[in-house]
Design a protein around this motif. Structure first.
Motif, PDB file in Angstrom:
ATOM      1  N   ALA A  51      11.583  -2.157   1.788  1.00 55.88           N
ATOM      2  CA  ALA A  51      10.515  -2.412   0.626  1.00 55.88           C
ATOM      3  C   ALA A  51       9.639  -1.269   0.565  1.00 55.88           C
ATOM      4  N   LEU A  52       9.986  -0.002   1.269  1.00 48.80           N
ATOM      5  CA  LEU A  52       8.951   1.031   1.138  1.00 48.80           C
ATOM      6  C   LEU A  52       9.539   2.221   0.431  1.00 48.80           C
ATOM      7  N   SER A 100      -0.985   6.789 -16.871  1.00 45.87           N
ATOM      8  CA  SER A 100      -1.433   7.399 -15.434  1.00 45.87           C
ATOM      9  C   SER A 100      -2.631   8.240 -15.575  1.00 45.87           C
ATOM     10  N   THR A 101      -2.542   9.104 -16.496  1.00 46.90           N
ATOM     11  CA  THR A 101      -3.438  10.071 -16.824  1.00 46.90           C
ATOM     12  C   THR A 101      -4.890   9.503 -17.180  1.00 46.90           C
ATOM     13  N   SER A 102      -5.023   8.367 -17.549  1.00 44.20           N
ATOM     14  CA  SER A 102      -6.393   7.820 -17.752  1.00 44.20           C
ATOM     15  C   SER A 102      -6.598   6.901 -16.629  1.00 44.20           C
ATOM     16  N   SER A 103      -5.844   6.543 -15.565  1.00 39.05           N
ATOM     17  CA  SER A 103      -6.156   5.642 -14.619  1.00 39.05           C
ATOM     18  C   SER A 103      -6.085   6.433 -13.186  1.00 39.05           C
ATOM     19  N   PRO A 104      -6.929   6.088 -12.302  1.00 37.42           N
ATOM     20  CA  PRO A 104      -6.677   6.510 -10.905  1.00 37.42           C
ATOM     21  C   PRO A 104      -5.293   6.463 -10.389  1.00 37.42           C
ATOM     22  N   VAL A 105      -4.815   7.558  -9.732  1.00 34.84           N
ATOM     23  CA  VAL A 105      -3.741   7.822  -8.980  1.00 34.84           C
ATOM     24  C   VAL A 105      -3.924   7.489  -7.256  1.00 34.84           C
ATOM     25  N   ASN A 106      -3.219   6.642  -6.759  1.00 37.08           N
ATOM     26  CA  ASN A 106      -3.311   6.419  -5.383  1.00 37.08           C
ATOM     27  C   ASN A 106      -3.010   7.694  -4.738  1.00 37.08           C
ATOM     28  N   GLY A 107      -3.479   8.128  -3.581  1.00 34.38           N
ATOM     29  CA  GLY A 107      -3.169   9.267  -2.796  1.00 34.38           C
ATOM     30  C   GLY A 107      -2.228   8.535  -1.646  1.00 34.38           C
ATOM     31  N   SER A 108      -1.666   9.684  -1.070  1.00 36.82           N
ATOM     32  CA  SER A 108      -0.811   9.339   0.356  1.00 36.82           C
ATOM     33  C   SER A 108      -1.491   9.571   1.377  1.00 36.82           C
ATOM     34  N   SER A 109      -1.267   8.632   2.284  1.00 34.03           N
ATOM     35  CA  SER A 109      -1.974   8.784   3.658  1.00 34.03           C
ATOM     36  C   SER A 109      -1.015   8.238   4.799  1.00 34.03           C
ATOM     37  N   SER A 121       0.761  -1.189   0.029  1.00 36.97           N
ATOM     38  CA  SER A 121      -0.089   0.131  -0.003  1.00 36.97           C
ATOM     39  C   SER A 121       0.713   1.345  -0.173  1.00 36.97           C
ATOM     40  N   ILE A 122       1.893   1.240   0.795  1.00 44.37           N
ATOM     41  CA  ILE A 122       2.728   2.486   0.908  1.00 44.37           C
ATOM     42  C   ILE A 122       3.518   2.748  -0.353  1.00 44.37           C
ATOM     43  N   GLN A 123       4.088   1.477  -0.875  1.00 42.73           N
ATOM     44  CA  GLN A 123       4.820   1.390  -2.042  1.00 42.73           C
ATOM     45  C   GLN A 123       3.990   2.103  -3.292  1.00 42.73           C
ATOM     46  N   LEU A 124       2.925   1.718  -3.411  1.00 40.75           N
ATOM     47  CA  LEU A 124       1.958   2.138  -4.408  1.00 40.75           C
ATOM     48  C   LEU A 124       1.225   3.756  -4.359  1.00 40.75           C
ATOM     49  N   GLU A 125       1.623   4.295  -3.346  1.00 40.87           N
ATOM     50  CA  GLU A 125       1.291   5.726  -2.998  1.00 40.87           C
ATOM     51  C   GLU A 125       1.785   6.691  -4.378  1.00 40.87           C
TER      52      GLU A 125
END
Length: 1096
Positions: A920-921, A933-942, A792-796
């Motif tokens: 791994a982070l 990425s412009t046509s796909s949702p981008v994960n936020g940071s949390s 989850s963190i890696q994909l932010e």
């Protein structure tokens, strides 16, 4: 001679109020702004009398000025006697812009009642009302008005939920305007909605009811926007102050009415609910209610008696014999509780007592509270008082006529309604509320004792209900073997107390002889014993015996009742339910018969709700959406329809489950308080959600061909189900944890690069570990949790399109799914794989029968960051008792197990993970991100994934240093998250108490007047640790004592005051006392107190 009356008085250009009478001397007249003059027409009763006009020049033609003009007419009789008539003529201003009246045609009422100076109103109309016509009235014909910008006589088309009607009023001279607003709300139609366009189905689906939004409301500042149906988000907001889907604080003014969304949705095309019966009509959503009202395919109740008379059981027992022999043995008696109800009342006529009881029942229905109402009533005005008085009058009537079966039955209905009055509406007498306060304290003591027993048997933290019962059972047998019978009896009491709390329906209440439901059963049995051939008595006895687990007896009563009244839908429904719950497995023919009866009951319910004559049901009605027995029967029907048990004019399993979700969501939103009844309803809602989710996965290809974006819909429903599990009041149990983990797995299967979905999966896996850290699967669960959080963190800040993260391939459940997917693809090489049923699917039918199943089967895999799991570190103390363990989050839930969601402060920042925390982070360079990425949702940071990973790492000794680094990072990203500080201190304090103090001192406390109980916990911990370290001069000791004392009261700091007094810290004590009481130290009263305490 002395007659000084007027015979005639009128004003040309205006109307007198009141109408003229000679003896009335005061009148009022209002004239329009365009009137310059009015003429008085006067005539005396006595021709010898005379009159004079005391206004202006005395002429009968009066020039009126804007505003009030007071005109007096003096009449003088022949003998000189005088009399004055007064007329107040009000000329309206040309600047006036207001209505004199406003009504809605068709007798639709406004709330509040109309007043010219009140500009906002509400109105509720039936679900089948497509339009309303407003009828504004102006005091001056020169005042112009429009309704929603159009002619006021035109009807206003209504949305599916809320419609704002604006009546714009303009003054005659055009200088002023005023807008009156009427919010017209249509009642909710109790059926699931199916949109023609699959994308609209996705966009317009409420995450709670899984049907079209009703009065859509979004959470302010949510990104992406989170929209809910208004009744359901208000219900959830009473439980937690964070957005259920986004975890952000709700804050002030968080509700945003999505009127435009309501309007757009109302114009979307939908299918008729009765499409399964052949209706192929397509209409706007706003027209669905009126269509269902008159749909020619709607069931009209024309049941066929042959469905019953041709059944084998009917032919065997009723066609040629006297009937079915019922095993129930019951004797009529007057019980102690019934004697207490009976009283010597002034009335000694049975008919009069029954009439009074009916009057009290009407009062009860009129005063039932709504969600959000303050449950405070004056003596004698509570709805529960009315219900109790109805019971008293029926019991008194029974005393006079004990052989009247109808009286016993009526009392039973009232007693059952009392069960729902307390469970749904939270109604209690003052003496019961006082007793409940003591009961709450007793419950807390019971729970503490249970947790102590669990700890003795190796269940640490807050185990699930199953583990708690297991520990109690072990303790009970050990004490029995040791001869400690009194202690064993107490453990048995704890076991029984806990068992009653976890039921999915009212079965425990039926067994409890002190409960209203059990007493209702006794009265139904009394009525049946007096009249065993009455179908109604057999129905109510049968359904409650079914709840009690006496399934064979229940079926006998229900079949007897159905033989007497074969066309009754409720008898058919419960007979079908009883047929499926017998010990012997039902045959295919029996299942088909039962499914038919269940569907007929559901169709009757829907048909009644979709009619103009429908009135709100009693909670004790057998086919009521507040009855978990009825709703669970519908889940059983859905289970049967998954096998296509019925084919002709039959609802699909999805339609049944959707109907259950809609009805249960409505029922849960009606619950004023949390109770066993609300918990049972929540279980049904969760089961309906889970069943629909699994059907969506299983039928993915069909859904895709229909145009639905299946992946997004699965992800949306998984997130919704996870949020509901986190907020439910259902006690944590293995079945709930398995459901949560499975829902999260399905979400990750659908969108494996969704950072939020991976975070939720990690929380579910961590909850599985915390449930039983010593089990064989615990190491695998904690390993998987770390991997999910790391992914989850890696994909932010990365796109959700691309290859799944490598951490998933190291989890066995993912490996198993990939293997199954490949095997299916090999068998069907030309078929695109869109979903697969996992190995841990929970059977709805078995849950209905009360048999839970375990969660996903996982194998062991090695992980570099996880070694020997250890119990959570000791919890801090709050008020002398153990506080929540690290996995416990500050969400508004009183249970553990299912991972709760932390509160996210409004001022959160977005920062990457510390590079030295876990290898791994590391976050990739954005420059090499996916080109799409412009046509796909981008994960936020949390901060949430980091908080979860910190918790997972804190469970093992070798990784606790990494956990500390992550907690520090969470604090940097989200300084207002209480649990990050609390859990970090739990790790730091044993080795470095001074560093632990400094952690708490970094917390950004609000001004004392705004501090919460969670803030008070922080200040209390600062005080506790500084006092233990004897750092009485520490900068934060005084302010923390003040804040803690002001929020929780002086009694919470008395022990510290005694210690400081013994250390002669009088200066600090004077300062603390003065600030707690918001006074200066030199206040005379405080000075006297300080002298009394010898502080000066």
């Amino acid at each position: 001679m002395d007659n000084c009356d007027l015979k005639k008085l009128c004003v040309c250009g205006g109307k007198l109020h009141p109408a003229f009478k000679p003896e009335v001397t005061d009148y009022k007249v209002t004239v329009e702004s365009s009137v310059a003059q009015v003429t008085l027409e006067l005539l005396t009763s006595d021709c010898a009398a005379s009159y004079s006009i005391l206004f202006g020049d005395g002429s009968s033609t009066i020039t009126v000025n804007e505003g009030l003009n007071k005109v007096e007419i003096e009449v003088v009789a022949e003998d000189g006697t005088t009399k004055k008539y007064r007329v107040e003529i009000t000329k309206l201003s040309a600047k006036l812009a207001e209505l004199s009246d406003l009504t809605v045609k068709a007798n639709v009422s406004l709330h509040p009642a109309f007043c010219a100076k009140v500009y906002e109103y509400n109105s509720i109309v039936p679900f089948h009302c497509n339009s309303v016509t407003m009828h504004p009235v102006v005091p001056d014909k020169n005042i112009k008005f429009t309704v929603n910008g159009a002619d006021g006589s035109q009807p206003v088309c209504l949305n599916f939920g809320d419609t704002v009607v604006e009546i714009s009023v303009c003054s005659p001279d055009g200088s002023n305007s005023q807008v009156y607003t009427v919010l017209v709300t249509r009642e909710l139609i109790p059926i699931a909605v199916t949109f023609i366009d699959g994308k609209q189905q996705l966009v317009y689906e409420c995450p709670v009811s899984l049907t079209a939004f009703y009065r859509p409301t979004s959470v302010k500042h949510s990104d992406p926007k989170h929209v809910y149906s208004r009744p359901y988000i208000e219900m959830l907001a009473r439980r937690t102050k964070v957005d259920p889907l986004g975890n952000c604080p709700l804050g002030e003014g968080w509700k945003v009415d999505e009127l435009l969304l309501d309007s757009d949705m109302s114009a979307a095309l939908v299918k008729c609910f009765f499409i399964y019966r052949g209706c192929d009509s397509v209409m706007k959503l706003s027209e669905l209610g009126s269509h269902c009202l008159g749909c020619p395919y709607k069931p009209i109740g024309n049941l066929d008696a042959k469905d019953v008379t041709e059944a084998n059981w009917y032919k065997q027992h009723f066609a040629s014999s006297t009937g079915l022999e019922v095993e129930t043995k019951h004797s009529l008696e007057v019980r102690n509780w019934e004697q207490r109800l009976q009283m010597t009342v002034g009335e000694d006529h049975v008919e009069k007592l029954c009439a009074l009881a009916q009057d009290y029942l009407k009062l009860y229905r009129q005063h039932l509270p709504k969600p959000g109402d303050v449950l405070q009533y004056e003596d004698g005005l509570s709805p529960l008082h009315s219900l109790e008085q109805a019971a008293v009058h029926y019991a008194s009537a029974i005393r006079l006529s004990s052989r009247d079966a109808r009286l016993h039955f009526s009392l039973g209905l009232v007693l059952e309604e009392q069960h729902y009055a307390t469970g749904i509406y939270g109604l209690k007498k003052k003496v019961d509320r006082d007793r409940d306060e003591l009961s709450d304290a007793k419950s807390t003591a019971h729970q503490d004792d249970i947790l102590a027993v669990c700890k003795l048997h190796g269940f640490l933290g807050t185990p699930t209900v199953e583990n708690q019962l297991q520990a109690l059972d072990k303790e009970y047998h050990q004490l029995k073997d040791q001869g400690q019978s009194s202690r064993a009896d107490y453990i048995q009491t704890l076991y029984i107390w806990l068992s009653k709390k976890i039921g999915k329906d009212s079965s425990s209440a039926v067994h409890d002889e002190e409960s209203c439901v059990h007493r209702a059963l006794m009265k139904y049995l009394d009525a049946w014993s007096l009249s065993p051939d009455n179908w109604e008595y057999n129905l109510h006895v049968g359904r409650l015996l079914l709840l009690q687990g006496k399934k064979k007896e229940a079926l006998q009563h229900l079949q007897t009742g159905l033989a007497l009244c074969p066309l009754h839908p409720a008898l058919r429904f419960f007979t079908g339910l009883a047929l499926l719950q017998q010990k012997q497995k039902a045959s295919e023919a029996t299942e088909k018969e039962a499914a038919l009866f269940l569907q007929q009951g559901l169709e009757h319910f829907v048909s009644q709700r979709c009619s103009k004559s429908w009135v709100k049901q009693e909670s004790s009605d057998p086919l009521c959406s507040l009855s978990t027995q009825f709703l669970r029967g519908l889940l059983t029907l859905g289970q049967l329809q998954e096998q296509n048990t019925l084919s002709e004019k039959a609802m699909s399993a999805e339609q049944v489950y959707h109907t259950v979700a809609v009805l249960t969501a409505q029922s849960v939103s009606q619950c004023v308080c949390r109770s066993e009844v609300s918990g049972q309803l929540e279980w049904v809602l969760l089961d309906a959600h889970f069943a629909l989710l699994q059907r969506l996965i299983q039928q993915g290809e069909c859904q895709a061909k229909a145009g639905i974006e299946k992946g997004c819909l699965v992800a949306k429903r998984c997130q919704a189900l996870t949020a509901l599990i986190c907020l439910t009041s259902v006690a944590s149990c293995q079945e709930l944890l398995d459901m949560q983990e499975r829902a999260c797995q399905l979400a990750v299967m659908t969108t494996p690069r969704d950072s939020h979905a991976l975070c939720l999966l990690g929380q579910a896996q961590l909850a599985q570990y915390d449930n039983d850290p010593n089990s064989e699967k615990s190491k695998e669960a904690i390993t998987d949790a770390c991997l999910s959080f790391q992914a989850s963190i890696q994909l932010e800040n990365k796109t959700q399109r691309g290859e799944p993260p490598e951490q998933l391939y190291r989890q066995k459940w993912w490996q198993d799914w990939q293997k199954t997917k490949k095997e299916k693809a090999a068998k069907q090489p030309n078929t695109k794989q869109v979903g697969v049923k996992g190995p841990s699917d929970i059977s709805v039918a078995k849950r209905v029968a009360g048999q839970g199943k375990g969660g996903p089967r996982q194998g062991g895999i090695a992980a570099a960051v996880i070694k020997a799991p250890i119990p959570p570190p000791p919890a801090s103390t709050r008020g002398g008792k153990a506080s929540r363990p690290p996995a416990k989050l500050p969400a508004a839930r009183g249970r553990t197990g299912a991972a709760a969601t932390p509160q996210l402060p409004a001022n959160k920042s977005k920062q990457d993970c510390h590079p030295n925390t876990v290898e791994a982070l590391k976050v990739s360079d954005p420059a090499i991100e996916d080109r799409d990425s412009t046509s796909s949702p981008v994960n936020g940071s949390s901060h949430i994934s980091r908080l979860g990973l910190a918790r997972a790492l804190s469970r093992t000794l070798d990784t606790q240093d990494q956990a500390k680094q992550l907690y520090q990072e969470v604090i940097s990203m989200a300084p207002g998250v209480h649990d990050a500080y609390i859990e970090l201190v739990q790790l730091v304090e044993p080795s470095d108490p001074q560093a632990a103090v400094e952690v708490y001192c970094r917390f950004p406390l609000k001004p004392v007047a705004e501090q919460s109980f969670d803030d008070a916990f922080i200040t209390g911990e600062i005080v506790r640790m500084l006092m233990n370290l004897e750092q009485y001069d520490h900068l934060h000791l005084g302010p923390s004592l003040v804040a803690h004392g002001k929020v929780l009261g002086l009694s919470c700091i008395e022990k510290y005051i005694d210690i400081l007094e013994g250390k002669c810290m009088t200066k600090l004590l004077r300062s603390v006392y003065a600030r707690i009481h918001d006074r200066e130290e030199d206040d005379p009263d405080l000075q006297d107190f300080f002298r009394f305490r010898c502080w000066i």
